[in-house]
Motif scaffolding. Sequence first.
Motif, PDB file in Angstrom:
ATOM      1  N   GLY A 253     -13.325  19.512  33.277  1.00  0.00           N
ATOM      2  CA  GLY A 253     -13.481  19.983  31.916  1.00  0.00           C
ATOM      3  C   GLY A 253     -12.901  19.008  30.929  1.00  0.00           C
ATOM      4  N   PRO A 254     -13.108  19.246  29.626  1.00  0.00           N
ATOM      5  CA  PRO A 254     -12.669  18.311  28.592  1.00  0.00           C
ATOM      6  C   PRO A 254     -11.220  18.533  28.187  1.00  0.00           C
ATOM      7  N   TYR A 255     -10.712  17.630  27.354  1.00  0.00           N
ATOM      8  CA  TYR A 255      -9.478  17.892  26.632  1.00  0.00           C
ATOM      9  C   TYR A 255      -9.752  18.992  25.611  1.00  0.00           C
ATOM     10  N   VAL A 256      -8.837  19.952  25.508  1.00  0.00           N
ATOM     11  CA  VAL A 256      -8.977  21.035  24.528  1.00  0.00           C
ATOM     12  C   VAL A 256      -7.684  21.147  23.730  1.00  0.00           C
ATOM     13  N   PRO A 257      -7.755  21.708  22.513  1.00  0.00           N
ATOM     14  CA  PRO A 257      -6.558  21.777  21.666  1.00  0.00           C
ATOM     15  C   PRO A 257      -5.607  22.889  22.095  1.00  0.00           C
ATOM     16  N   VAL A 258      -4.306  22.561  22.077  1.00  0.00           N
ATOM     17  CA  VAL A 258      -3.238  23.536  22.270  1.00  0.00           C
ATOM     18  C   VAL A 258      -2.185  23.261  21.201  1.00  0.00           C
ATOM     19  N   PRO A 259      -1.392  24.252  20.817  1.00  0.00           N
ATOM     20  CA  PRO A 259      -0.412  24.030  19.750  1.00  0.00           C
ATOM     21  C   PRO A 259       0.552  22.895  20.059  1.00  0.00           C
ATOM     22  N   GLN A 260       0.820  22.060  19.061  1.00  0.00           N
ATOM     23  CA  GLN A 260       1.784  20.969  19.183  1.00  0.00           C
ATOM     24  C   GLN A 260       3.164  21.495  18.814  1.00  0.00           C
ATOM     25  N   GLY A 261       4.026  21.656  19.816  1.00  0.00           N
ATOM     26  CA  GLY A 261       5.388  22.095  19.569  1.00  0.00           C
ATOM     27  C   GLY A 261       6.333  20.927  19.471  1.00  0.00           C
ATOM     28  N   PRO A 262       7.639  21.206  19.423  1.00  0.00           N
ATOM     29  CA  PRO A 262       8.628  20.123  19.357  1.00  0.00           C
ATOM     30  C   PRO A 262       8.493  19.187  20.551  1.00  0.00           C
ATOM     31  N   ASP A 263       8.518  17.927  20.278  1.00  0.00           N
ATOM     32  CA  ASP A 263       8.337  16.909  21.315  1.00  0.00           C
ATOM     33  C   ASP A 263       9.700  16.379  21.752  1.00  0.00           C
ATOM     34  N   PRO A 264       9.913  16.134  23.040  1.00  0.00           N
ATOM     35  CA  PRO A 264       8.938  16.255  24.125  1.00  0.00           C
ATOM     36  C   PRO A 264       9.004  17.553  24.910  1.00  0.00           C
ATOM     37  N   PHE A 265       9.782  18.554  24.471  1.00  0.00           N
ATOM     38  CA  PHE A 265       9.853  19.817  25.181  1.00  0.00           C
ATOM     39  C   PHE A 265       8.459  20.377  25.449  1.00  0.00           C
ATOM     40  N   ASP A 266       7.628  20.339  24.418  1.00  0.00           N
ATOM     41  CA  ASP A 266       6.353  21.034  24.445  1.00  0.00           C
ATOM     42  C   ASP A 266       5.442  20.571  25.570  1.00  0.00           C
ATOM     43  N   VAL A 267       5.293  19.247  25.744  1.00  0.00           N
ATOM     44  CA  VAL A 267       4.238  18.756  26.616  1.00  0.00           C
ATOM     45  C   VAL A 267       4.541  18.917  28.096  1.00  0.00           C
ATOM     46  N   ALA A 268       5.800  19.055  28.484  1.00  0.00           N
ATOM     47  CA  ALA A 268       6.140  19.075  29.904  1.00  0.00           C
ATOM     48  C   ALA A 268       6.476  20.442  30.431  1.00  0.00           C
ATOM     49  N   GLY A 269       6.458  21.472  29.593  1.00  0.00           N
ATOM     50  CA  GLY A 269       6.635  22.817  30.095  1.00  0.00           C
ATOM     51  C   GLY A 269       8.029  23.394  29.992  1.00  0.00           C
ATOM     52  N   ASP A 270       8.951  22.772  29.247  1.00  0.00           N
ATOM     53  CA  ASP A 270      10.299  23.318  29.078  1.00  0.00           C
ATOM     54  C   ASP A 270      10.236  24.430  28.033  1.00  0.00           C
ATOM     55  N   PRO A 271      10.620  25.667  28.409  1.00  0.00           N
ATOM     56  CA  PRO A 271      10.449  26.793  27.489  1.00  0.00           C
ATOM     57  C   PRO A 271      11.417  26.843  26.318  1.00  0.00           C
ATOM     58  N   ARG A 272      12.183  25.802  26.066  1.00  0.00           N
ATOM     59  CA  ARG A 272      13.164  25.859  24.974  1.00  0.00           C
ATOM     60  C   ARG A 272      12.624  25.341  23.656  1.00  0.00           C
ATOM     61  N   GLY A 273      11.362  24.978  23.571  1.00  0.00           N
ATOM     62  CA  GLY A 273      10.849  24.341  22.367  1.00  0.00           C
ATOM     63  C   GLY A 273      10.253  25.265  21.339  1.00  0.00           C
ATOM     64  N   GLY A 274      10.219  26.578  21.582  1.00  0.00           N
ATOM     65  CA  GLY A 274       9.626  27.480  20.612  1.00  0.00           C
ATOM     66  C   GLY A 274       8.121  27.564  20.795  1.00  0.00           C
ATOM     67  N   SER A 275       7.473  28.366  19.972  1.00  0.00           N
ATOM     68  CA  SER A 275       6.037  28.606  20.131  1.00  0.00           C
ATOM     69  C   SER A 275       5.225  28.312  18.883  1.00  0.00           C
ATOM     70  N   GLU A 276       5.850  28.095  17.740  1.00  0.00           N
ATOM     71  CA  GLU A 276       5.127  27.848  16.491  1.00  0.00           C
ATOM     72  C   GLU A 276       4.728  26.384  16.397  1.00  0.00           C
ATOM     73  N   PRO A 277       3.436  26.089  16.158  1.00  0.00           N
ATOM     74  CA  PRO A 277       3.024  24.689  16.033  1.00  0.00           C
ATOM     75  C   PRO A 277       3.711  23.994  14.859  1.00  0.00           C
ATOM     76  N   LEU A 278       3.881  22.691  14.971  1.00  0.00           N
ATOM     77  CA  LEU A 278       4.516  21.902  13.924  1.00  0.00           C
ATOM     78  C   LEU A 278       3.605  21.745  12.710  1.00  0.00           C
ATOM     79  N   THR A 279       4.216  21.597  11.548  1.00  0.00           N
ATOM     80  CA  THR A 279       3.479  21.198  10.358  1.00  0.00           C
ATOM     81  C   THR A 279       3.294  19.679  10.379  1.00  0.00           C
ATOM     82  N   LEU A 280       2.496  19.171   9.463  1.00  0.00           N
ATOM     83  CA  LEU A 280       2.305  17.719   9.380  1.00  0.00           C
ATOM     84  C   LEU A 280       3.631  17.016   9.112  1.00  0.00           C
ATOM     85  N   ALA A 281       4.442  17.564   8.198  1.00  0.00           N
ATOM     86  CA  ALA A 281       5.717  16.917   7.878  1.00  0.00           C
ATOM     87  C   ALA A 281       6.637  16.889   9.096  1.00  0.00           C
ATOM     88  N   GLU A 282       6.679  17.980   9.854  1.00  0.00           N
ATOM     89  CA  GLU A 282       7.514  18.025  11.058  1.00  0.00           C
ATOM     90  C   GLU A 282       7.000  17.055  12.119  1.00  0.00           C
TER      91      GLU A 282
END
Length: 545
Positions: free
Chosen positions: A141-170
């Motif tokens: 299957g293709p790449y699909v969009p998922v919310p961008q959380g705090p990096d790098p917690f978000d991409v590797a599966g560490d549950p401490r990064g929160g769930s709200e996607p970042l704003t452009l400024a963040e």
Amino acid sequence: MMIVALALLLGRAGRAEAAMMKHHDLVSLALESDHIVLATRTGERKSAPYSTGIDHVVKKAYRGTLAPNDAVQVDYGGYELNPVILRLPGAPSADVILFLKRFDEKAERAPGMLEHYLVPSGLRIFIDGRAYRFEQGWNPGPYVPVPQGPDPFDVAGDPRGGSEPLTLAELERALERAITRADHVRALLRDPSPNVAALAAEVGPEDTRDFDGLVVNPFSGWEDLVATRSLQAIATTNDAESFCDALGRAQGVNLLELRQKVDKARILDIATNRAASPRARVAAIELSQYFWGPRSFMESMSRRIASLLDDPDARVRAAAAGAVNTREPDAKISGAAIVARWPLEGDDAVRYAMVRSAIALGILGQLDTTRAPSPVMSGSLRGRALHLRWVSYDGSPWRVDRGEITLKSSTGERRMPMDMGGWGYAGDGSLGILLAFDPPLDPGVYKVELMARMTSAQDHQDRRIALGELLVTDPNPRTAPANQPATSGEEPVEPPRVPKRSACACDLASTDDDMDTFGLAAIAVAIAALRRRPPGARGRPHPPR
């Protein structure tokens, strides 16, 4: 005192039958990119027979020679911006962030071919002002969009990064930090020999007992290119022990790619060298599972690894017991070593690995199973991540109903009860738990034990397992809450270097006033099956790497 545990249901890690398309953290993307820009999509046109170029106008450049108002055309092939199945909260805006590589100018290109291409997963889109990154949602299957959380917690599966996607400024602030670190790594990579220690530090922490260390979900599909490139550079120095020791720190690295960069004989020498560090030896054994070569090489390697079942270090024995080749004649070599060692082995982790390998080799009937009760269990601890594993002789399923964690330090002993809620009903099961303490533990070294109540259809058992040590260095680590700006004019605080994804399934609590006033709440997170996506999103989970 309240003790909080995040429990993660982890499926059995193994090798995937089909390769997943990997996704990367911001530092990895910055390391690989020639240009990083904020651009506006303005249209599309056919650029080659099988390529549709998306036209952009650059609004802002973060790295590279592209400048505002420059035109750039990129093919989005393999990316699905708004798949119906995910039910995103809105349509993507025209603004995107592109992580770009320039095609080799010396290479021949067909007429009309584009000048730039996206680094894998190197696209960020915005929906209602919030950032979304890309990863493969199902395979194939293709790449699909998922919310961008705090990096790098978000991409590797560490549950401490929160769930709200970042704003452009963040996201821009995170990107600025990522580019700074990527530039530092690039400088180290240019001259690896005098920078082995610095490169190893980029791979992972020296002390993996650190409670505040990063946690990586093996099903996240994340690849740490900083660690992979640093390890490749260390390999060029021919310092095999430093390479293996650094590999033992790593998470999220591509072992298939690394195996092509190393001297196999030297790696096996580290595995069998009792003077080398246990971490380096275990890493060497694990990497050897990806080696391939002539029949004579494979047979010699199997004999060397099998000989380690008599090693005095249990960590080395456990790694060797799990590193079996099921092809003949290697299977006979490994099987004979397991059968010979089984009556002498007393370590839980080694027994667990031996039983799983015996099942794979079809020799379980040659083991005296009365020596270890079923299910055979093993546990380990890396920082706050506790990993419990079990396997039954006959395949009958077991679950973890409840448990009790004991922490022993120089100041005394503390116990925390847990209602595990019947997780992990399987004959070959695995359960991960992330521990958090409120208020924090005092600094120090803690020996950790787990008592687990295991239940099957016919029986239940209380099993006590030594997990290892936990190191607490700072009771109040400076990690910013997810997506929260700093106060009092302070700069935002960068989270520790590790990743995340979470999906809270249930909230389970148990207290006991007689147990040092400790209470515990356990939050189940089914990482193997659930992905942090917008409400209503559906899709197949990542298979293991």
